[in-house]
Design a protein around this motif. Structure first.
Motif, PDB file in Angstrom:
ATOM      1  N   VAL A   1       6.578   0.676  -4.376  1.00  0.00           N
ATOM      2  CA  VAL A   1       5.831   1.508  -3.436  1.00  0.00           C
ATOM      3  C   VAL A   1       4.730   0.659  -2.803  1.00  0.00           C
ATOM      4  N   ARG A   2       4.434   0.974  -1.542  1.00  0.00           N
ATOM      5  CA  ARG A   2       3.370   0.260  -0.827  1.00  0.00           C
ATOM      6  C   ARG A   2       2.442   1.306  -0.222  1.00  0.00           C
ATOM      7  N   PHE A   3       1.165   1.142  -0.507  1.00  0.00           N
ATOM      8  CA  PHE A   3       0.171   2.068   0.018  1.00  0.00           C
ATOM      9  C   PHE A   3      -0.130   1.748   1.465  1.00  0.00           C
ATOM     10  N   ASP A   4      -0.550   2.762   2.200  1.00  0.00           N
ATOM     11  CA  ASP A   4      -0.852   2.648   3.624  1.00  0.00           C
ATOM     12  C   ASP A   4      -1.848   1.517   3.880  1.00  0.00           C
ATOM     13  N   GLY A   5      -1.541   0.724   4.885  1.00  0.00           N
ATOM     14  CA  GLY A   5      -2.435  -0.351   5.283  1.00  0.00           C
ATOM     15  C   GLY A   5      -2.400  -1.584   4.401  1.00  0.00           C
ATOM     16  N   SER A   6      -1.459  -1.633   3.489  1.00  0.00           N
ATOM     17  CA  SER A   6      -1.372  -2.770   2.575  1.00  0.00           C
ATOM     18  C   SER A   6      -0.061  -3.515   2.791  1.00  0.00           C
ATOM     19  N   HIS A   7      -0.097  -4.807   2.550  1.00  0.00           N
ATOM     20  CA  HIS A   7       1.127  -5.599   2.603  1.00  0.00           C
ATOM     21  C   HIS A   7       1.689  -5.811   1.205  1.00  0.00           C
ATOM     22  N   ARG A   8       0.952  -5.366   0.197  1.00  0.00           N
ATOM     23  CA  ARG A   8       1.328  -5.593  -1.196  1.00  0.00           C
ATOM     24  C   ARG A   8       2.186  -4.442  -1.720  1.00  0.00           C
ATOM     25  N   TRP A   9       3.313  -4.800  -2.309  1.00  0.00           N
ATOM     26  CA  TRP A   9       4.186  -3.827  -2.962  1.00  0.00           C
ATOM     27  C   TRP A   9       3.786  -3.708  -4.429  1.00  0.00           C
ATOM     28  N   HIS A  10       3.848  -2.501  -4.950  1.00  0.00           N
ATOM     29  CA  HIS A  10       3.576  -2.242  -6.360  1.00  0.00           C
ATOM     30  C   HIS A  10       4.894  -1.833  -7.002  1.00  0.00           C
ATOM     31  N   ASP A  11       5.307  -2.595  -7.988  1.00  0.00           N
ATOM     32  CA  ASP A  11       6.579  -2.350  -8.665  1.00  0.00           C
ATOM     33  C   ASP A  11       6.341  -1.506  -9.915  1.00  0.00           C
ATOM     34  N   ALA A  12       7.289  -0.652 -10.213  1.00  0.00           N
ATOM     35  CA  ALA A  12       7.211   0.178 -11.413  1.00  0.00           C
ATOM     36  C   ALA A  12       8.563   0.183 -12.110  1.00  0.00           C
ATOM     37  N   ALA A  13       8.518  -0.037 -13.402  1.00  0.00           N
ATOM     38  CA  ALA A  13       9.738  -0.013 -14.210  1.00  0.00           C
ATOM     39  C   ALA A  13       9.562   0.850 -15.455  1.00  0.00           C
ATOM     40  N   THR A  14       8.384   1.485 -15.587  1.00  0.00           N
ATOM     41  CA  THR A  14       8.126   2.371 -16.720  1.00  0.00           C
ATOM     42  C   THR A  14       7.397   3.626 -16.236  1.00  0.00           C
ATOM     43  N   ILE A  15       7.431   4.650 -17.051  1.00  0.00           N
ATOM     44  CA  ILE A  15       6.718   5.886 -16.735  1.00  0.00           C
ATOM     45  C   ILE A  15       5.210   5.640 -16.696  1.00  0.00           C
ATOM     46  N   VAL A  16       4.702   4.799 -17.566  1.00  0.00           N
ATOM     47  CA  VAL A  16       3.270   4.480 -17.555  1.00  0.00           C
ATOM     48  C   VAL A  16       2.880   3.877 -16.203  1.00  0.00           C
ATOM     49  N   GLU A  17       3.708   2.998 -15.674  1.00  0.00           N
ATOM     50  CA  GLU A  17       3.409   2.394 -14.366  1.00  0.00           C
ATOM     51  C   GLU A  17       3.431   3.441 -13.253  1.00  0.00           C
ATOM     52  N   LEU A  18       4.349   4.398 -13.316  1.00  0.00           N
ATOM     53  CA  LEU A  18       4.358   5.473 -12.327  1.00  0.00           C
ATOM     54  C   LEU A  18       3.071   6.291 -12.422  1.00  0.00           C
ATOM     55  N   THR A  19       2.659   6.593 -13.646  1.00  0.00           N
ATOM     56  CA  THR A  19       1.428   7.362 -13.852  1.00  0.00           C
ATOM     57  C   THR A  19       0.229   6.621 -13.287  1.00  0.00           C
ATOM     58  N   GLU A  20       0.169   5.323 -13.529  1.00  0.00           N
ATOM     59  CA  GLU A  20      -0.936   4.517 -13.003  1.00  0.00           C
ATOM     60  C   GLU A  20      -0.964   4.539 -11.482  1.00  0.00           C
ATOM     61  N   LEU A  21       0.197   4.495 -10.857  1.00  0.00           N
ATOM     62  CA  LEU A  21       0.255   4.553  -9.391  1.00  0.00           C
ATOM     63  C   LEU A  21      -0.224   5.912  -8.887  1.00  0.00           C
ATOM     64  N   LEU A  22       0.198   6.982  -9.547  1.00  0.00           N
ATOM     65  CA  LEU A  22      -0.234   8.319  -9.141  1.00  0.00           C
ATOM     66  C   LEU A  22      -1.751   8.483  -9.259  1.00  0.00           C
ATOM     67  N   LEU A  23      -2.339   7.845 -10.253  1.00  0.00           N
ATOM     68  CA  LEU A  23      -3.773   7.963 -10.491  1.00  0.00           C
ATOM     69  C   LEU A  23      -4.588   6.896  -9.766  1.00  0.00           C
ATOM     70  N   SER A  24      -3.911   6.020  -9.056  1.00  0.00           N
ATOM     71  CA  SER A  24      -4.587   4.950  -8.332  1.00  0.00           C
ATOM     72  C   SER A  24      -5.522   5.519  -7.267  1.00  0.00           C
ATOM     73  N   SER A  25      -6.634   4.842  -7.057  1.00  0.00           N
ATOM     74  CA  SER A  25      -7.556   5.254  -5.989  1.00  0.00           C
ATOM     75  C   SER A  25      -6.930   5.052  -4.614  1.00  0.00           C
ATOM     76  N   ARG A  26      -5.861   4.282  -4.540  1.00  0.00           N
ATOM     77  CA  ARG A  26      -5.173   4.037  -3.266  1.00  0.00           C
ATOM     78  C   ARG A  26      -4.228   5.175  -2.883  1.00  0.00           C
ATOM     79  N   TRP A  27      -3.855   6.024  -3.855  1.00  0.00           N
ATOM     80  CA  TRP A  27      -2.944   7.129  -3.555  1.00  0.00           C
ATOM     81  C   TRP A  27      -3.662   8.107  -2.627  1.00  0.00           C
ATOM     82  N   PRO A  28      -3.028   8.477  -1.512  1.00  0.00           N
ATOM     83  CA  PRO A  28      -3.682   9.416  -0.581  1.00  0.00           C
ATOM     84  C   PRO A  28      -3.815  10.810  -1.200  1.00  0.00           C
TER      85      PRO A  28
END
Length: 107
Positions: free
Chosen positions: A30-57
């Protein structure tokens, strides 16, 4: 260190603790708006971290995001299947209009 990457040293007199390994999922990126960096997830913990990220709209009363978070947390407690949590995450990412590679990026 054990193969799962967690080291647990019990205190004196304590019983050995069982530390579960992260729940694996089919890889996604997944890539957040305005970013060139992709965030990869291969575990449920990583998905949770992405959902709780300050970058998530964040949107008021975002029930799709909330459902994804509840599914991911439930999976960590063995209450929800990993595939259901991953699908809820993908739905939330699409609703948030994030760039998503459901099959993961080719490196």
């Amino acid at each position: 260190m054990p193969a799962h990457g967690y080291a647990v040293k019990p205190s004196k007199g304590a019983r050995k603790m069982f530390v579960s390994s992260p729940v694996k999922i089919k890889h996604l990126s997944v890539r957040f708006d305005g970013s060139h960096r992709w965030h990869d997830a291969a575990t449920i913990v990583e998905l949770t971290e992405l959902l709780l990220s300050s970058r998530w709209p964040k949107r008021p009363n975002d029930t799709v995001w909330r459902d994804a978070l509840v599914a991911c947390l439930g999976c960590q407690q063995n209450e929800t299947k990993a595939g259901k949590a991953r699908k809820a995450f993908v739905k939330a990412a699409r609703q948030a209009e994030l760039d998503l590679e459901p099959e993961g990026r080719v490196h």
